[in-house]
Each structure stands twice: as C-alpha cells, then as structure tokens.
Design a protein around this motif. Structure first.
Motif, mmCIF file in Angstrom:
data_model
loop_
_atom_site.group_PDB
_atom_site.id
_atom_site.type_symbol
_atom_site.label_atom_id
_atom_site.label_comp_id
_atom_site.label_asym_id
_atom_site.label_seq_id
_atom_site.Cartn_x
_atom_site.Cartn_y
_atom_site.Cartn_z
ATOM 1 N N LEU A 131 0.818 -1.218 0.000
ATOM 2 C CA LEU A 131 0.000 0.000 0.000
ATOM 3 C C LEU A 131 0.851 1.268 0.000
ATOM 4 O O LEU A 131 0.302 2.369 -0.031
ATOM 5 C CB LEU A 131 -0.938 0.023 1.213
ATOM 6 N N ASN A 132 2.177 1.099 0.039
ATOM 7 C CA ASN A 132 3.018 2.291 0.047
ATOM 8 C C ASN A 132 2.777 3.177 -1.168
ATOM 9 O O ASN A 132 2.711 4.410 -1.053
ATOM 10 C CB ASN A 132 4.504 1.911 0.147
ATOM 11 N N VAL A 133 2.622 2.561 -2.343
ATOM 12 C CA VAL A 133 2.421 3.372 -3.547
ATOM 13 C C VAL A 133 1.035 4.018 -3.577
ATOM 14 O O VAL A 133 0.924 5.235 -3.793
ATOM 15 C CB VAL A 133 2.691 2.555 -4.824
ATOM 16 N N PRO A 134 -0.062 3.287 -3.372
ATOM 17 C CA PRO A 134 -1.359 3.982 -3.327
ATOM 18 C C PRO A 134 -1.402 5.102 -2.294
ATOM 19 O O PRO A 134 -1.983 6.171 -2.556
ATOM 20 C CB PRO A 134 -2.337 2.855 -2.972
ATOM 21 N N ALA A 158 -10.755 -0.879 -16.719
ATOM 22 C CA ALA A 158 -12.083 -0.671 -17.300
ATOM 23 C C ALA A 158 -12.321 -1.584 -18.502
ATOM 24 O O ALA A 158 -13.410 -2.161 -18.648
ATOM 25 C CB ALA A 158 -12.247 0.791 -17.713
ATOM 26 N N LEU A 159 -11.322 -1.734 -19.360
ATOM 27 C CA LEU A 159 -11.504 -2.475 -20.602
ATOM 28 C C LEU A 159 -11.217 -3.966 -20.464
ATOM 29 O O LEU A 159 -11.922 -4.807 -21.038
ATOM 30 C CB LEU A 159 -10.599 -1.881 -21.681
ATOM 31 N N LEU A 160 -10.182 -4.290 -19.683
ATOM 32 C CA LEU A 160 -9.709 -5.669 -19.628
ATOM 33 C C LEU A 160 -9.909 -6.331 -18.273
ATOM 34 O O LEU A 160 -9.644 -7.531 -18.125
ATOM 35 C CB LEU A 160 -8.219 -5.719 -19.993
ATOM 36 N N GLY A 161 -10.345 -5.548 -17.284
ATOM 37 C CA GLY A 161 -10.523 -6.102 -15.951
ATOM 38 C C GLY A 161 -9.217 -6.409 -15.238
ATOM 39 O O GLY A 161 -9.202 -7.193 -14.285
ATOM 40 N N LEU A 162 -8.114 -5.793 -15.680
ATOM 41 C CA LEU A 162 -6.802 -6.063 -15.100
ATOM 42 C C LEU A 162 -6.531 -5.129 -13.926
ATOM 43 O O LEU A 162 -6.817 -3.924 -14.008
ATOM 44 C CB LEU A 162 -5.703 -5.876 -16.145
ATOM 45 N N LEU A 163 -5.968 -5.669 -12.871
ATOM 46 C CA LEU A 163 -5.577 -4.873 -11.717
ATOM 47 C C LEU A 163 -4.080 -4.577 -11.785
ATOM 48 O O LEU A 163 -3.303 -5.396 -12.288
ATOM 49 C CB LEU A 163 -5.895 -5.632 -10.426
ATOM 50 N N PRO A 164 -3.647 -3.425 -11.281
ATOM 51 C CA PRO A 164 -2.218 -3.097 -11.308
ATOM 52 C C PRO A 164 -1.402 -4.113 -10.502
ATOM 53 O O PRO A 164 -1.802 -4.515 -9.412
ATOM 54 C CB PRO A 164 -2.155 -1.710 -10.663
ATOM 55 N N THR A 165 -0.278 -4.503 -11.046
ATOM 56 C CA THR A 165 0.662 -5.352 -10.326
ATOM 57 C C THR A 165 1.518 -4.476 -9.433
ATOM 58 O O THR A 165 2.099 -3.497 -9.901
ATOM 59 C CB THR A 165 1.560 -6.122 -11.307
ATOM 60 N N PRO A 166 1.611 -4.769 -8.139
ATOM 61 C CA PRO A 166 2.394 -3.913 -7.245
ATOM 62 C C PRO A 166 3.835 -3.753 -7.716
ATOM 63 O O PRO A 166 4.501 -4.729 -8.085
ATOM 64 C CB PRO A 166 2.322 -4.659 -5.904
ATOM 65 N N SER A 167 4.294 -2.524 -7.739
ATOM 66 C CA SER A 167 5.678 -2.217 -8.090
ATOM 67 C C SER A 167 6.046 -0.932 -7.329
ATOM 68 O O SER A 167 5.264 -0.439 -6.514
ATOM 69 C CB SER A 167 5.836 -2.000 -9.604
ATOM 70 N N TRP A 168 7.205 -0.372 -7.633
ATOM 71 C CA TRP A 168 7.601 0.866 -6.989
ATOM 72 C C TRP A 168 6.680 2.031 -7.353
ATOM 73 O O TRP A 168 6.630 3.035 -6.644
ATOM 74 C CB TRP A 168 9.027 1.238 -7.390
ATOM 75 N N TYR A 169 5.942 1.921 -8.469
ATOM 76 C CA TYR A 169 5.123 3.053 -8.931
ATOM 77 C C TYR A 169 3.675 2.681 -9.196
ATOM 78 O O TYR A 169 2.910 3.504 -9.699
ATOM 79 C CB TYR A 169 5.747 3.658 -10.199
ATOM 80 N N THR A 170 3.263 1.433 -8.910
ATOM 81 C CA THR A 170 1.866 1.052 -9.159
ATOM 82 C C THR A 170 1.263 0.382 -7.926
ATOM 83 O O THR A 170 1.979 -0.174 -7.094
ATOM 84 C CB THR A 170 1.760 0.073 -10.328
#
Length: 413
Positions: A242-245, A401-413
């Motif tokens: 949760l650091n990035v969000p 919205a289009l593909l139903g994909l969730l962001p993969t946690p990274s340093w910026y996502t």
C-alpha cells in the motif's frame, strides 16, 4: 552562491496551544497554520531558504503528530483527516504541504512494512518527541548499497532526491542489500557524520521542499531496525504494497490543495484589481460582470469540486483499508484501491494544471507581475506532477475498465 545563504522572511511562531481533540479541530488547526504560511508564501518561495522555520511551525502546531498514537501524545486521527490537512496546508504553500504529506507518509511507513515491534518503537519515538521525517528513498536510483556486517547494516552511496531530509530529525534510508536484489529500509538519526546534503535543489517549483540529493557514507543501522525483517528474512504482507497507493493519494491532496489556493487567489484578484475590457459592444463596469470571466471561473470551480469529490471518496476508501487489520488485505482488494487511487491522481493533476494555468485568462496581464505571485501555483503543480508519468495512471484505469486487469504492485503502481 547557494540560495540557502540568503536571508528568508520569518515564519511566525505557532506554539502554546492545546492539541486539537477531534477531526474538526485538527482541520481548524490546519487552517490556522495555512493562514500563517500564506502571509509570505511568495516571498519565501523567491528567497529559496531551507524551510527550517516552516518545519518548526508544523511541529509547534502538532500537525506532525496527528496520526500518532494517543498514548504517546499523538492525535490518533484517521487518514481521511490527514489528507484534508495536507490539502489545506498545500493551498497556502505547496512546498510545505509536500513536506507535511511526506512526513505523515513516512511516519506511517512503519505500519506499512514494519513488524509489530518496529511499529510500536517507531511510533513511540517520533510521536513522544515530535520528530520530523525525511527520506533518502528513490527507487530509480540503485546507488545506495546496504552491506551486511552481522548485527548491523552499513549504508554507502547517494540518493538524488531526498524530500525533507535536510530539515528532518529522522531519515529513512533505502538501499539494495549488497550482492542481492533485496531492498532494505531503516530509520536513522539525520544529524550524524556520514550524511551530507548536496544542496542542489534548484527547480522550477516546490522550491521549499528540500528535495536535493544526499551522500551517505558509512551510516550504520541495527539489523533489528530493518523494516519488516525478522532474523534477516523479510516477512511479506499484501498490506506492505500500500506504500504506492498511499503516497499517490498524498500527491492528489497536494495538487488539489494548490489548485484551491490558486483559485482563491485569482478570485480575490479579479474581484478587486482586474479591469473590465472596454473594447466591446457590451462593456461592463467591472471584470466580475464579464461573461467570459464568469463562464471561465464557473468551469474551473466546477471541475475542482468534481475532482475533490472523487478524491474525498478515494480518501475514505483508502483510509478504510489503511486502518483495518493488516493481515485482512487481499491482493484483489489492494488492486481495486490502487485503480481508484490512480483515477483520483490523474484527475487531480489534470484539474490542478488547468486551474493554475487558466486563472491568468481571468485575472489579466497585470496579474503576471512577479509581486502578485500567481505563478507559484502553476510552477508547483507542474514540477511535482512530473514525479511519475500521469499517462501511466490513465493506462492503469483503462486496463481495469476495458480488460478487468488490476495493477501489479511495483515501486510506482
């Protein structure tokens, strides 16, 4: 000559007041601090002196401990209140809003990645002594190395951007463990040999954010203080990511606050100083009666209300996750909140950039005078909103919205 050698306008003292008792009182305290900062925000920006007095103002007002545990003298507030406080302070001075927002983030970082024992120790330390956090953490730099010395870690290297570090009491260090891809975080006292600040922050905006570089030489930290490690092994939780969000939502708070400050300053200028345009078939007695001025401010005010409403909703959603038991957070739950934060961030940045740029259309040519200072708002938003490309936040929302994909946690996502 370093700009930090110049004499800065004084920041008024702010001490001796009772600590706020509830969320509403904390917001009132933030408004009082903002009123002090607004008096000479432009002059301090022009002088470019290290914000030592401004940080003391934040500490004297107790805004620095609003998230801290009550048993150690903290405000025990929730992140919904913290986000609003950051907005209020940023409206008066974006640089100081950034310093406060980053401090609150790093004060919470022990909860993000630390063990239970580390959380208790860090929160008691910073809250009881009212200590201010800075950080030498920049994931795009891999030139700070942590060496395993047995019971200790030895940090050597540099970091390019260290917001608040040179005016801090405690410094968060992040480095790659020598010979591996493992990153370690540790908190050390700022005032020590081996930590040197390069005094090279000379940017378009956020001039008082103390975001220059640092050289780290032979700085030691106990392995027991390495955040999230037990017996030199990292103990992962989804909550760690949760650091990035969280920091991205802090960014949104800064942008919306600066935009509110810009709009308020422009409205006051137009109402008192902008002259009506006489060369028209329908001349008005004041600029406040002109159609294009009313239409323009109507658009800016509506857009900023809308962006703030989205951010308010995401503030509450993120706070609910942050204040819930850490082990309860799932990967999908984390992904859903990350998408919402990405949406709020890109809307906040776009709205703030439009607001801070377009106000000149409704204030007039005389409002570009340096002594008016309306440029400070655009410079601040433009500078900080380049922290990471907003286009990637739009892509994250589009993929969801289009593909139903969730962001993969990274340093910026």
């Amino acid at each position: 000559m370093s700009s930090h050698l110049q004499e800065a306008p004084a920041v008024l003292p702010f001490s001796g007041l009772t600590q706020p008792a509830n969320a509403a009182a904390w917001l009132d305290r933030a408004r009082e601090v903002a009123a002090v900062l607004a008096i000479d925000a432009v002059a301090r920006d022009r002088a470019g002196v290290l914000p030592t007095a401004e940080v003391q103002l934040l500490k004297d007002s107790r805004l620095t401990v609003l998230l801290g545990p009550a048993e150690h003298g903290g405000g025990a507030q929730r992140w919904e209140t913290a986000f609003q406080v950051i907005r209020i302070v940023s409206a008066a001075d974006g640089s100081i809003g950034q310093l406060l927002g980053y401090h609150l983030f790093w004060a919470w970082a022990a909860r993000l990645i630390g063990t239970d024992a580390q959380i208790a120790a860090v929160e008691q330390l910073y809250t009881s002594q009212n200590l201010f956090f800075g950080a030498a953490v920049n994931p795009r730099d891999n030139d700070l190395v942590a060496q395993d010395l047995g019971a200790e870690l030895l940090f050597n290297g540099r970091k390019s951007f260290t917001t608040g570090a040179s005016v801090s009491d405690l410094l968060v260090l992040e480095g790659a463990l020598k010979g591996s891809e493992v990153h370690v975080f540790a908190i050390v006292p700022t005032a020590q040999e081996g930590i040197t600040f390069t005094d090279d922050w000379d940017n378009l905006g956020q001039r008082l954010s103390a975001s220059g570089g640092a050289l780290i030489s032979g700085v030691r930290a106990d392995w027991s203080s390495a955040a999230g490690f037990i017996d030199k092994e990292y103990q992962p939780l989804v909550y760690n990511t949760l650091n990035v969000p969280l920091i991205q939502q802090v960014f949104s708070s800064i942008y919306l606050g600066i935009a509110e400050g810009a709009l308020a300053a422009a409205l006051e200028y137009t109402g008192t100083r902008t002259r009506p345009w006489p060369y028209t078939s329908d001349p008005k007695e004041s600029a406040s009666e002109e159609f294009h001025v009313l239409e323009g401010y109507g658009k800016l005010r509506s857009a900023l209300w809308a962006a703030s409403a989205l951010a308010d909703a995401v503030d509450a959603e993120l706070a609910a996750v942050l204040h819930a038991p850490r082990a309860e957070l799932t990967a999908s739950g984390r992904g859903e909140i990350a998408v919402r934060v990405a949406a709020a961030k890109q809307v906040a940045a776009d709205t703030a950039l439009e607001t801070t740029a377009r106000i000149f259309e409704f204030t007039g040519a005389r409002a570009t005078a340096n002594n008016v200072g309306l440029d400070i708002y655009w410079r601040n938003v433009r500078t900080h909103s380049l922290h990471d490309p907003v286009a990637y936040k739009r892509r994250e929302v589009g993929q969801y919205a289009l593909l139903g994909l969730l962001p993969t946690p990274s340093w910026y996502t």
